[in-house]
Design a protein around this motif. Sequence first.
Motif, PDB file in Angstrom:
ATOM      1  N   VAL A  42       0.751  -1.277   0.058  1.00 25.81           N
ATOM      2  CA  VAL A  42       0.131  -0.066   0.005  1.00 25.81           C
ATOM      3  C   VAL A  42       0.884   1.274   0.003  1.00 25.81           C
ATOM      4  O   VAL A  42       2.256   0.970   0.417  1.00 25.81           O
ATOM      5  N   SER A  43       0.120   2.435  -0.383  1.00 27.91           N
ATOM      6  CA  SER A  43       1.163   3.551  -0.474  1.00 27.91           C
ATOM      7  C   SER A  43       0.873   4.197   0.787  1.00 27.91           C
ATOM      8  O   SER A  43       0.165   3.957   1.600  1.00 27.91           O
ATOM      9  N   GLU A  44       1.730   5.203   1.062  1.00 30.15           N
ATOM     10  CA  GLU A  44       1.777   5.941   2.402  1.00 30.15           C
ATOM     11  C   GLU A  44       0.468   6.831   2.489  1.00 30.15           C
ATOM     12  O   GLU A  44      -0.055   7.002   3.649  1.00 30.15           O
ATOM     13  N   ALA A  45      -0.255   6.862   1.488  1.00 29.84           N
ATOM     14  CA  ALA A  45      -1.504   7.662   1.606  1.00 29.84           C
ATOM     15  C   ALA A  45      -2.699   6.805   2.334  1.00 29.84           C
ATOM     16  O   ALA A  45      -3.186   7.403   3.041  1.00 29.84           O
ATOM     17  N   ALA A  46      -2.404   5.554   2.120  1.00 35.67           N
ATOM     18  CA  ALA A  46      -3.130   4.585   2.892  1.00 35.67           C
ATOM     19  C   ALA A  46      -2.985   4.860   4.435  1.00 35.67           C
ATOM     20  O   ALA A  46      -4.007   4.752   5.462  1.00 35.67           O
ATOM     21  N   LEU A  47      -1.593   4.868   4.857  1.00 37.84           N
ATOM     22  CA  LEU A  47      -1.241   5.013   6.220  1.00 37.84           C
ATOM     23  C   LEU A  47      -1.792   6.336   6.872  1.00 37.84           C
ATOM     24  O   LEU A  47      -2.204   6.232   7.800  1.00 37.84           O
ATOM     25  N   THR A  48      -1.682   7.425   5.890  1.00 38.58           N
ATOM     26  CA  THR A  48      -2.051   8.736   6.413  1.00 38.58           C
ATOM     27  C   THR A  48      -3.555   8.757   6.805  1.00 38.58           C
ATOM     28  O   THR A  48      -4.078   9.209   7.596  1.00 38.58           O
ATOM     29  N   THR A  49      -4.269   8.027   5.858  1.00 35.80           N
ATOM     30  CA  THR A  49      -5.789   8.052   6.050  1.00 35.80           C
ATOM     31  C   THR A  49      -6.293   7.145   7.230  1.00 35.80           C
ATOM     32  O   THR A  49      -6.978   7.457   8.040  1.00 35.80           O
ATOM     33  N   GLY A  50      -5.405   6.205   7.415  1.00 37.56           N
ATOM     34  CA  GLY A  50      -5.666   5.081   8.693  1.00 37.56           C
ATOM     35  C   GLY A  50      -5.126   5.907   9.931  1.00 37.56           C
ATOM     36  O   GLY A  50      -6.040   5.804  11.067  1.00 37.56           O
ATOM     37  N   LEU A  51      -4.294   6.610  10.045  1.00 37.27           N
ATOM     38  CA  LEU A  51      -3.731   7.443  11.223  1.00 37.27           C
ATOM     39  C   LEU A  51      -4.998   8.593  11.424  1.00 37.27           C
ATOM     40  O   LEU A  51      -5.354   8.813  12.644  1.00 37.27           O
ATOM     41  N   ARG A  52      -5.314   9.234  10.325  1.00 32.03           N
ATOM     42  CA  ARG A  52      -6.164  10.267  10.354  1.00 32.03           C
ATOM     43  C   ARG A  52      -7.465   9.726  10.961  1.00 32.03           C
ATOM     44  O   ARG A  52      -8.220  10.299  11.860  1.00 32.03           O
ATOM     45  N   THR A  53      -8.015   8.415  10.708  1.00 26.28           N
ATOM     46  CA  THR A  53      -9.072   7.688  11.053  1.00 26.28           C
ATOM     47  C   THR A  53      -8.981   7.742  12.544  1.00 26.28           C
ATOM     48  O   THR A  53     -10.016   7.602  13.400  1.00 26.28           O
ATOM     49  N   ALA A  54      -7.863   7.061  13.108  1.00 28.74           N
ATOM     50  CA  ALA A  54      -7.685   6.507  14.389  1.00 28.74           C
ATOM     51  C   ALA A  54      -7.677   7.908  15.255  1.00 28.74           C
ATOM     52  O   ALA A  54      -8.130   7.768  16.294  1.00 28.74           O
ATOM     53  N   ARG A  55      -7.027   8.980  14.722  1.00 26.47           N
ATOM     54  CA  ARG A  55      -7.002  10.235  15.231  1.00 26.47           C
ATOM     55  C   ARG A  55      -8.637  10.677  15.845  1.00 26.47           C
ATOM     56  O   ARG A  55      -9.021  11.339  16.775  1.00 26.47           O
ATOM     57  N   ILE A  56      -9.384  10.689  14.582  1.00 25.02           N
ATOM     58  CA  ILE A  56     -10.784  10.998  14.795  1.00 25.02           C
ATOM     59  C   ILE A  56     -11.373  10.237  15.851  1.00 25.02           C
ATOM     60  O   ILE A  56     -12.239  10.730  16.784  1.00 25.02           O
ATOM     61  N   ALA A  57     -11.079   8.955  15.935  1.00 26.32           N
ATOM     62  CA  ALA A  57     -11.778   8.135  16.729  1.00 26.32           C
ATOM     63  C   ALA A  57     -11.473   8.346  18.292  1.00 26.32           C
ATOM     64  O   ALA A  57     -12.578   8.310  19.121  1.00 26.32           O
ATOM     65  N   VAL A  58     -10.426   8.848  18.703  1.00 27.72           N
ATOM     66  CA  VAL A  58      -9.941   9.237  19.838  1.00 27.72           C
ATOM     67  C   VAL A  58      -9.881  10.866  20.195  1.00 27.72           C
ATOM     68  O   VAL A  58      -9.389  11.222  21.216  1.00 27.72           O
ATOM     69  N   GLY A  59     -10.455  11.617  19.217  1.00 25.47           N
ATOM     70  CA  GLY A  59     -10.719  12.965  19.592  1.00 25.47           C
ATOM     71  C   GLY A  59      -9.730  13.722  19.236  1.00 25.47           C
ATOM     72  O   GLY A  59      -9.511  14.916  19.264  1.00 25.47           O
ATOM     73  N   ASP A  60      -8.622  13.045  18.468  1.00 23.87           N
ATOM     74  CA  ASP A  60      -7.466  13.879  18.126  1.00 23.87           C
ATOM     75  C   ASP A  60      -7.566  14.513  16.687  1.00 23.87           C
ATOM     76  O   ASP A  60      -8.632  14.179  15.959  1.00 23.87           O
ATOM     77  N   THR A  61      -6.786  15.413  16.279  1.00 16.38           N
ATOM     78  CA  THR A  61      -6.785  15.925  14.939  1.00 16.38           C
ATOM     79  C   THR A  61      -5.369  16.214  14.687  1.00 16.38           C
ATOM     80  O   THR A  61      -4.447  16.206  15.468  1.00 16.38           O
ATOM     81  N   GLY A  62      -5.208  16.703  13.259  1.00 16.35           N
ATOM     82  CA  GLY A  62      -3.768  16.881  12.881  1.00 16.35           C
ATOM     83  C   GLY A  62      -2.922  18.086  13.821  1.00 16.35           C
ATOM     84  O   GLY A  62      -1.823  18.098  14.109  1.00 16.35           O
ATOM     85  N   ARG A  63      -3.700  18.932  14.153  1.00 14.17           N
ATOM     86  CA  ARG A  63      -3.441  20.120  14.878  1.00 14.17           C
ATOM     87  C   ARG A  63      -3.413  19.822  16.724  1.00 14.17           C
ATOM     88  O   ARG A  63      -2.435  20.261  17.147  1.00 14.17           O
ATOM     89  N   HIS A  64      -4.310  19.170  16.893  1.00 14.75           N
ATOM     90  CA  HIS A  64      -4.224  18.726  18.279  1.00 14.75           C
ATOM     91  C   HIS A  64      -4.010  17.464  18.752  1.00 14.75           C
ATOM     92  O   HIS A  64      -5.065  16.499  18.780  1.00 14.75           O
ATOM     93  N   GLN A  65      -2.814  17.177  18.904  1.00 16.95           N
ATOM     94  CA  GLN A  65      -2.178  15.824  19.047  1.00 16.95           C
ATOM     95  C   GLN A  65      -2.058  15.531  20.193  1.00 16.95           C
ATOM     96  O   GLN A  65      -1.045  15.353  20.910  1.00 16.95           O
ATOM     97  N   ARG A  66      -3.143  15.295  21.102  1.00 20.08           N
ATOM     98  CA  ARG A  66      -3.177  14.740  22.578  1.00 20.08           C
ATOM     99  C   ARG A  66      -2.773  13.576  22.699  1.00 20.08           C
ATOM    100  O   ARG A  66      -1.816  13.149  23.685  1.00 20.08           O
TER     101      ARG A  66
END
Length: 417
Positions: free
Chosen positions: A63-87
């Motif tokens: 898979v490309s790095e885009a798949a990893l980026t999408t997966g990480l973004r989805t995981a962040r949303i699930a736990v209330g994180d964003t790219g800007r607010h990385q708690r």
Amino acid sequence: MAGDTYRFGEYELDMARYELRRAGTPVHVEPRALDLLHYLIEHRDQVVTKNELLDKVWGDRFVSEAALTTGLRTARIAVGDTGRHQRLIRTVHRRGYQFAAPVTVTRAGDPAAAGPAPAARPPTGSDRRAPAGEAGGADHQVVRFCRADDGTRIAYATVGSGPPLLKAANWMTHLDLEWTTPVWSHWLNGLARDRQLVRYDERGCGLSDWDVPSFSFDDWVDDLDTVVEAVGLDRFPLLGVSQGGAVAVAYAVRRPERVSRLILAGAYARGRQVRARCQAERDEAALDLNLARVGWAHQDPSFLGVFAAQFLPEGTPEELEEFISFQRRTTSAANGVRFLEEFARIDVSDIAHRVQCPTLILHCRDDVRVPTSQASELATLIPDSQLVLLDSRNHLLTASEPAWPEFLDQIDAFLAE
């Protein structure tokens, strides 16, 4: 380890049940994103590289790095994180990623691991919806197809349960991909909470047919009518976002017996060419279209970036990058131009006064794409309407800004009246 339970803040990752919970309530997460979250938590004492995540989570599958980026973004949303607010999930520049929150682990086989999940606390105020929503998700939605009178195939989807809310189609949607993009995922989860959300991709976009015989505003209103008949809706509240707002207004006028309440978000009565009052504004409208023709025809990243910034001027670099990627995946370059040309010609100002149902108009106070004057015009034209201005510059609200929970609360209160 498999079967362990990890607790951090109000979240609990239960690998025995393969489930993420927030305050005892299950949070829908795509399986790959859940695996990413599990791996980062399990290796929280170190920075995990991109290559390691790709190797351990995807294995032999390329898979490309885009798949990893999408997966990480989805995981962040699930736990209330964003790219800007990385708690919780922290990006370590040029090195990788690390789970940064304290974690309590209950090992598989420990009696505490098999105990009942904590009772869900009643949601209140701005935290009443989990960032990744408990309404279901992509694996719970049902996608079907219907055909317009001219044979165009229109894709529509239902998700959630309860009283219906129909969202009129707007540009740049994709019934499937919306669940994994920060552009739309929080919208779907928020709007489908405690109700059945019905939405569809308009012709030329998403899962609907891209090669279509006709591409006009009247076609969009007809397609909405077709979806209503296909779903079997009788009387329902209708939500219109951006140009979908004008479509919703036209439908409410056409079918007053069907629409119980109307919600308009970031909407306008007149497109940019129609509302231009002087030569300077006409020149600006023409320039906007000419840039669109060149940018979309050549998929010019600089134009697509400028265009994305008009929708998300307060977006993070990651959100803007995702918006640009999402643009390319939702429609063709030729259709992108056709959409923008038709948007500029929209005009429902002469029929808006015929809307008979109560109407809620929500608009960001400093919307860069659609000026607040358009919301004021709609509120003036529609008899039984109320205008609420939200504190944001974005045309599409993001999950992390304070205006987002206010947006959902306003809709809930309006529909509960």
